[in-house]
Motif scaffolding. Sequence first.
Motif, PDB file in Angstrom:
ATOM      1  N   MET A  34       0.844  -1.201   0.000  1.00 57.14           N
ATOM      2  CA  MET A  34       0.000   0.000   0.000  1.00 57.14           C
ATOM      3  C   MET A  34       0.872   1.242   0.000  1.00 57.14           C
ATOM      4  SD  MET A  34      -2.886   1.122   2.764  1.00 57.14           S
ATOM      5  CE  MET A  34      -3.694   2.702   2.673  1.00 57.14           C
ATOM      6  N   VAL A  35       0.520   2.234  -0.797  1.00 55.68           N
ATOM      7  CA  VAL A  35       1.269   3.473  -0.859  1.00 55.68           C
ATOM      8  C   VAL A  35       0.898   4.320   0.344  1.00 55.68           C
ATOM      9  CG1 VAL A  35       1.798   5.520  -2.190  1.00 55.68           C
ATOM     10  CG2 VAL A  35       1.321   3.364  -3.359  1.00 55.68           C
ATOM     11  N   GLU A  36       1.900   4.655   1.212  1.00 57.67           N
ATOM     12  CA  GLU A  36       1.614   5.349   2.457  1.00 57.67           C
ATOM     13  C   GLU A  36       1.668   6.862   2.303  1.00 57.67           C
ATOM     14  OE1 GLU A  36       4.259   3.775   5.330  1.00 57.67           O
ATOM     15  OE2 GLU A  36       3.289   1.814   5.389  1.00 57.67           O
ATOM     16  N   GLY A  37       2.416   7.377   1.376  1.00 54.71           N
ATOM     17  CA  GLY A  37       2.551   8.816   1.245  1.00 54.71           C
ATOM     18  C   GLY A  37       2.934   9.184  -0.176  1.00 54.71           C
ATOM     19  N   TYR A  38       3.111  10.472  -0.360  1.00 51.72           N
ATOM     20  CA  TYR A  38       3.487  10.950  -1.679  1.00 51.72           C
ATOM     21  C   TYR A  38       4.660  11.895  -1.510  1.00 51.72           C
ATOM     22  CZ  TYR A  38       3.044  12.481  -6.500  1.00 51.72           C
ATOM     23  OH  TYR A  38       3.285  12.738  -7.826  1.00 51.72           O
ATOM     24  N   SER A  39       5.737  11.660  -2.222  1.00 52.43           N
ATOM     25  CA  SER A  39       6.942  12.463  -2.105  1.00 52.43           C
ATOM     26  C   SER A  39       7.045  13.399  -3.309  1.00 52.43           C
ATOM     27  CB  SER A  39       8.170  11.551  -2.047  1.00 52.43           C
ATOM     28  OG  SER A  39       9.362  12.305  -1.978  1.00 52.43           O
ATOM     29  N   VAL A  40       7.399  14.662  -3.035  1.00 52.81           N
ATOM     30  CA  VAL A  40       7.512  15.632  -4.111  1.00 52.81           C
ATOM     31  C   VAL A  40       8.728  16.521  -3.873  1.00 52.81           C
ATOM     32  CG1 VAL A  40       6.014  17.338  -3.001  1.00 52.81           C
ATOM     33  CG2 VAL A  40       6.269  17.373  -5.475  1.00 52.81           C
ATOM     34  N   ALA A  41       9.446  16.835  -4.923  1.00 51.90           N
ATOM     35  CA  ALA A  41      10.588  17.739  -4.827  1.00 51.90           C
ATOM     36  C   ALA A  41      10.084  19.174  -4.699  1.00 51.90           C
ATOM     37  CB  ALA A  41      11.486  17.595  -6.054  1.00 51.90           C
ATOM     38  N   VAL A  42      10.875  20.016  -4.047  1.00 46.89           N
ATOM     39  CA  VAL A  42      10.489  21.417  -3.855  1.00 46.89           C
ATOM     40  C   VAL A  42      10.242  22.078  -5.207  1.00 46.89           C
ATOM     41  CG1 VAL A  42      11.325  23.684  -3.098  1.00 46.89           C
ATOM     42  CG2 VAL A  42      11.649  21.673  -1.637  1.00 46.89           C
ATOM     43  N   ARG A  43      11.130  21.837  -6.160  1.00 51.57           N
ATOM     44  CA  ARG A  43      10.975  22.465  -7.477  1.00 51.57           C
ATOM     45  C   ARG A  43       9.663  22.040  -8.132  1.00 51.57           C
ATOM     46  NH1 ARG A  43      14.363  24.811 -11.396  1.00 51.57           N
ATOM     47  NH2 ARG A  43      13.518  24.616 -13.507  1.00 51.57           N
ATOM     48  N   THR A  44       9.367  20.742  -8.056  1.00 50.59           N
ATOM     49  CA  THR A  44       8.125  20.245  -8.650  1.00 50.59           C
ATOM     50  C   THR A  44       6.904  20.844  -7.968  1.00 50.59           C
ATOM     51  OG1 THR A  44       9.211  18.163  -9.245  1.00 50.59           O
ATOM     52  CG2 THR A  44       6.801  18.165  -9.208  1.00 50.59           C
ATOM     53  N   LEU A  45       6.962  20.904  -6.644  1.00 46.21           N
ATOM     54  CA  LEU A  45       5.853  21.501  -5.884  1.00 46.21           C
ATOM     55  C   LEU A  45       5.605  22.942  -6.329  1.00 46.21           C
ATOM     56  CD1 LEU A  45       3.871  21.545  -3.415  1.00 46.21           C
ATOM     57  CD2 LEU A  45       5.827  22.372  -2.068  1.00 46.21           C
ATOM     58  N   CYS A  46       6.668  23.733  -6.407  1.00 44.97           N
ATOM     59  CA  CYS A  46       6.507  25.145  -6.758  1.00 44.97           C
ATOM     60  C   CYS A  46       6.101  25.337  -8.212  1.00 44.97           C
ATOM     61  CB  CYS A  46       7.793  25.908  -6.450  1.00 44.97           C
ATOM     62  SG  CYS A  46       8.178  25.985  -4.685  1.00 44.97           S
TER      63      CYS A  46
ATOM     64  N   HIS B 101      -4.340   6.817  -7.089  1.00 45.48           N
ATOM     65  CA  HIS B 101      -4.105   6.201  -8.398  1.00 45.48           C
ATOM     66  C   HIS B 101      -2.974   5.179  -8.306  1.00 45.48           C
ATOM     67  CE1 HIS B 101      -3.132   5.576 -12.587  1.00 45.48           C
ATOM     68  NE2 HIS B 101      -1.893   5.955 -12.325  1.00 45.48           N
ATOM     69  N   ARG B 102      -1.887   5.552  -7.631  1.00 42.38           N
ATOM     70  CA  ARG B 102      -0.753   4.646  -7.501  1.00 42.38           C
ATOM     71  C   ARG B 102      -1.172   3.358  -6.803  1.00 42.38           C
ATOM     72  NH1 ARG B 102       4.973   5.414  -7.468  1.00 42.38           N
ATOM     73  NH2 ARG B 102       5.921   3.426  -6.880  1.00 42.38           N
ATOM     74  N   GLN B 103      -1.965   3.486  -5.757  1.00 37.75           N
ATOM     75  CA  GLN B 103      -2.401   2.300  -5.031  1.00 37.75           C
ATOM     76  C   GLN B 103      -3.290   1.422  -5.914  1.00 37.75           C
ATOM     77  OE1 GLN B 103      -3.935   3.068  -1.131  1.00 37.75           O
ATOM     78  NE2 GLN B 103      -5.011   1.104  -0.983  1.00 37.75           N
ATOM     79  N   ALA B 104      -4.244   2.028  -6.611  1.00 35.11           N
ATOM     80  CA  ALA B 104      -5.124   1.257  -7.497  1.00 35.11           C
ATOM     81  C   ALA B 104      -4.334   0.638  -8.638  1.00 35.11           C
ATOM     82  CB  ALA B 104      -6.226   2.168  -8.041  1.00 35.11           C
ATOM     83  N   ARG B 105      -3.399   1.414  -9.184  1.00 34.52           N
ATOM     84  CA  ARG B 105      -2.557   0.896 -10.270  1.00 34.52           C
ATOM     85  C   ARG B 105      -1.775  -0.322  -9.816  1.00 34.52           C
ATOM     86  NH1 ARG B 105       2.987   3.825 -11.520  1.00 34.52           N
ATOM     87  NH2 ARG B 105       3.541   2.390  -9.827  1.00 34.52           N
ATOM     88  N   ASP B 106      -1.110  -0.203  -8.656  1.00 30.74           N
ATOM     89  CA  ASP B 106      -0.262  -1.299  -8.191  1.00 30.74           C
ATOM     90  C   ASP B 106      -1.079  -2.536  -7.824  1.00 30.74           C
ATOM     91  OD1 ASP B 106       1.914   0.250  -8.648  1.00 30.74           O
ATOM     92  OD2 ASP B 106       2.421   0.617  -6.544  1.00 30.74           O
ATOM     93  N   GLU B 107      -2.258  -2.322  -7.250  1.00 31.20           N
ATOM     94  CA  GLU B 107      -3.107  -3.477  -6.934  1.00 31.20           C
ATOM     95  C   GLU B 107      -3.531  -4.195  -8.207  1.00 31.20           C
ATOM     96  OE1 GLU B 107      -6.332  -2.012  -4.614  1.00 31.20           O
ATOM     97  OE2 GLU B 107      -5.153  -1.843  -2.763  1.00 31.20           O
ATOM     98  N   ALA B 108      -3.900  -3.424  -9.222  1.00 33.14           N
ATOM     99  CA  ALA B 108      -4.319  -4.031 -10.489  1.00 33.14           C
ATOM    100  C   ALA B 108      -3.155  -4.722 -11.186  1.00 33.14           C
ATOM    101  CB  ALA B 108      -4.922  -2.959 -11.402  1.00 33.14           C
ATOM    102  N   LEU B 109      -1.980  -4.109 -11.140  1.00 32.78           N
ATOM    103  CA  LEU B 109      -0.817  -4.732 -11.778  1.00 32.78           C
ATOM    104  C   LEU B 109      -0.403  -5.999 -11.037  1.00 32.78           C
ATOM    105  CD1 LEU B 109       1.362  -1.624 -12.717  1.00 32.78           C
ATOM    106  CD2 LEU B 109       0.011  -3.077 -14.250  1.00 32.78           C
ATOM    107  N   GLY B 110      -0.603  -6.009  -9.739  1.00 30.62           N
ATOM    108  CA  GLY B 110      -0.302  -7.223  -8.986  1.00 30.62           C
ATOM    109  C   GLY B 110      -1.154  -8.397  -9.420  1.00 30.62           C
ATOM    110  N   GLU B 111      -2.375  -8.111  -9.894  1.00 32.85           N
ATOM    111  CA  GLU B 111      -3.286  -9.161 -10.362  1.00 32.85           C
ATOM    112  C   GLU B 111      -3.251  -9.336 -11.878  1.00 32.85           C
ATOM    113  OE1 GLU B 111      -5.018 -11.046  -8.274  1.00 32.85           O
ATOM    114  OE2 GLU B 111      -4.070  -9.942  -6.624  1.00 32.85           O
ATOM    115  N   LEU B 112      -2.372  -8.589 -12.551  1.00 30.75           N
ATOM    116  CA  LEU B 112      -2.341  -8.595 -14.016  1.00 30.75           C
ATOM    117  C   LEU B 112      -2.049  -9.993 -14.559  1.00 30.75           C
ATOM    118  CD1 LEU B 112      -2.427  -6.737 -16.563  1.00 30.75           C
ATOM    119  CD2 LEU B 112       0.065  -6.566 -16.353  1.00 30.75           C
ATOM    120  N   ARG B 113      -2.836 -10.404 -15.532  1.00 29.41           N
ATOM    121  CA  ARG B 113      -2.621 -11.688 -16.194  1.00 29.41           C
ATOM    122  C   ARG B 113      -2.268 -11.459 -17.659  1.00 29.41           C
ATOM    123  NH1 ARG B 113      -7.671 -13.387 -13.720  1.00 29.41           N
ATOM    124  NH2 ARG B 113      -8.588 -13.374 -15.806  1.00 29.41           N
TER     125      ARG B 113
END
Length: 771
Positions: A1-13, A167-179
Amino acid sequence: MVEGYSVAVRTLCEFTAKAGDLDLRFTPSPSALEGMAGHAVVASRRSADYEREIALSEEVGQLRVRGRADGYDPGRNQLEEVKTFRGDLERMPANHRALHWAQAKVYGALLCRERKLSEIRLALVYFDVVTQREHLLSELHEADSLEVFFLDQCQRFLAWAGQEREHRQARDEALGELRFPYPTFRSGQRVLAETVYKAASTGRCLMAQAPTGIGKTLGTLFPLLKAMPGQGLDRVFFLAAKTPGRQLALQGLSTLTAPQPDQTGVPLRVLELTARDKACEHPDKACHGDSCPLASGFYDRLPEARQAAIECGTLDRTELRDVALAHGICPYYLGQEMARWSDVVIGDYHYYFDVHAMLYALTVANQWRVGVLVDEAHNLVERARGMYTAQLDQAAVKAVSREAPSALNKALTRVDRQWRVLNGEQAGQDADATPSRDNGYRVLAEPPTKLLTALQQAVAAITDYLAEQPDGLDGALQTFYFEAMQLCRIAETFGSHSLCDLSLRSGRRGSRLSTLCLRNVVPAGFLAPRFEASHSSVLFSATFSPELYYRDLLGLPAQSVWMETPSPFSSEQVTLKIIDHVSTRYADRATSLEPITELIARQYTALPGNYLVFLSSFEYLDQVAERFQARYPEIPCWQQARRMDEAARQGFLERFTAQGQGIGFAVLGGAFGEGIDLPGDRLIGAFIATLGLPQLNPVNEQFRQRLAAQFGAGYEYAYLYPGLQKVIQAAGRVIRTEQDRGVITLIDDRFAQPRIRRLLPGWWSAVPSSR
């Protein structure tokens, strides 16, 4: 499960503080080396206790903000944000200055939090790389006000970050079940997929040689997507040499993410990057709000467009354009923005491997964990050489000198004078040599220092002129400016991997002109950091051997793994004919026309259908095609033309119908030698009337010598391996599925040599050759 979201200062601004027009009017900016040097100069002028590159981070809810402040002077309690520039600082757009202050304030808030400061002085230090002067703007801020500003920026970003996290959590859960989307893998495809998954799981680079037709695109995308959740991958980059490769990737991803009978679709964001000249809606307008309506208010309308874009799922060229135009902004620059927020990005090699590669820069700046897929990776050697090669023609200097503003006359005259001196020195080394006798080709031990110094001074003069009159360059002068800048930058990296040459020719009234070129011979040193920056890279191709050749030239990590997927095809599917009584060497081409014509006619008469004939050049193609059509006018023929556009290339391929019959003539190594799919009766045979060796000329001979010196295999690395690679790719157009049957005719006596036969595909070795 994705616990947080990391962002660079430059990207944030950039996300929260950018507003107004997109403004890409050319303004001179320092090179990366000049920027780093400028930061070092500023730091060297500070006190002994000055702190540089201060790592800062803080969490606000589930958002982690991180970055590195340029410098802090504890004695003055001053935090500095250093920006290098050229020209007139007053011309800097207001939104740029606002962005710089936003970054300084966020860093100030982070430092106050960390060190329990009640106030801090923030300074924007603008360093002029030409005059070496600093322009300082400073403001005293209380920690409480910076905290309010910081939290406001975070709150404005948190809604987006929360959406990204979900989105990241849903994406990773779906990819984990990807066939895998089909009941079974193709023969060889499972082995490829398993090896790619292992490489991703161990963070290694994989070199995969897998035959045409086994489904390499799906066989690499599926396992890498499957590995994304477990390996914490942020992005996958699918890099292709040509448009067909990108289209196959889009099709493969569509298949993989489509809903299954017992599963919903995978919420995967896919982006196709398109070249600027193809994406531009107003090529007659400049990229700024005063000229282009799609640049006016770009950043004001970007948030809604960005939101609409992520809801599309797949943003191919058409969908991206539709979203951009619906919101009145530029499609190309919306694509550049969406590269930050997409899970899979599909684009050309240069987006990751070029000196100005956007995807590589984003990966490093944002500390992404990425998986890189390199399609038809045998092309990367030549493409990378081109990325790190630069040349300039003396005639361009003379042409721009005649029309240049008077303020530039002195600098351009100096360049012309140094160039004439260089020409005289090189011509004088052999009084008897003339351009007509030796082709005017000269190899220089190192780049000509005096000429390059003059070019650097000219670049600086034009830069200063632009700072005062940013709209003052005509097309020719601007082209010269960019080419001269590139040459100077490449010269800074000159070494054993490079070749410096001068091509002299006769000018008017007995004068001499020349072209100076800095050629990259071994791109390994430039590509190695790109591979190191990825968590895992997979390079795949049907022609990816010998292994050592690619290891040496591409700079792959030492722990890279090489594999060869067994071919699903059998010798019963192909009739291999080696014609060893015909030479296609340049000196023998005139006598080869008749036997080649008859070989094609006999095969067509015995088994009518669609065939491709590959020749080594357009001149040779024209000669063979003309002879064949004159002798056999009843047989339908069509041929590749020089500089065919996409519509013309498509028209050429559409002639190959399942019920059709005829002969298509093409150049080996061109648009139809790889990356095209003509299964079944659309193509039943290929004639390859050349060994595919690069032309014997002074440049290639220099490549041979340098490759021999470095690797002890000059002829093989410069001629043999690149040539046979094209032959095998072209022959691979014939057998595309396990149901195909076809004829491959190799026309040249050298194909019968044992060392050549050993380099042909292994499954061909069981085919008895018919002569």
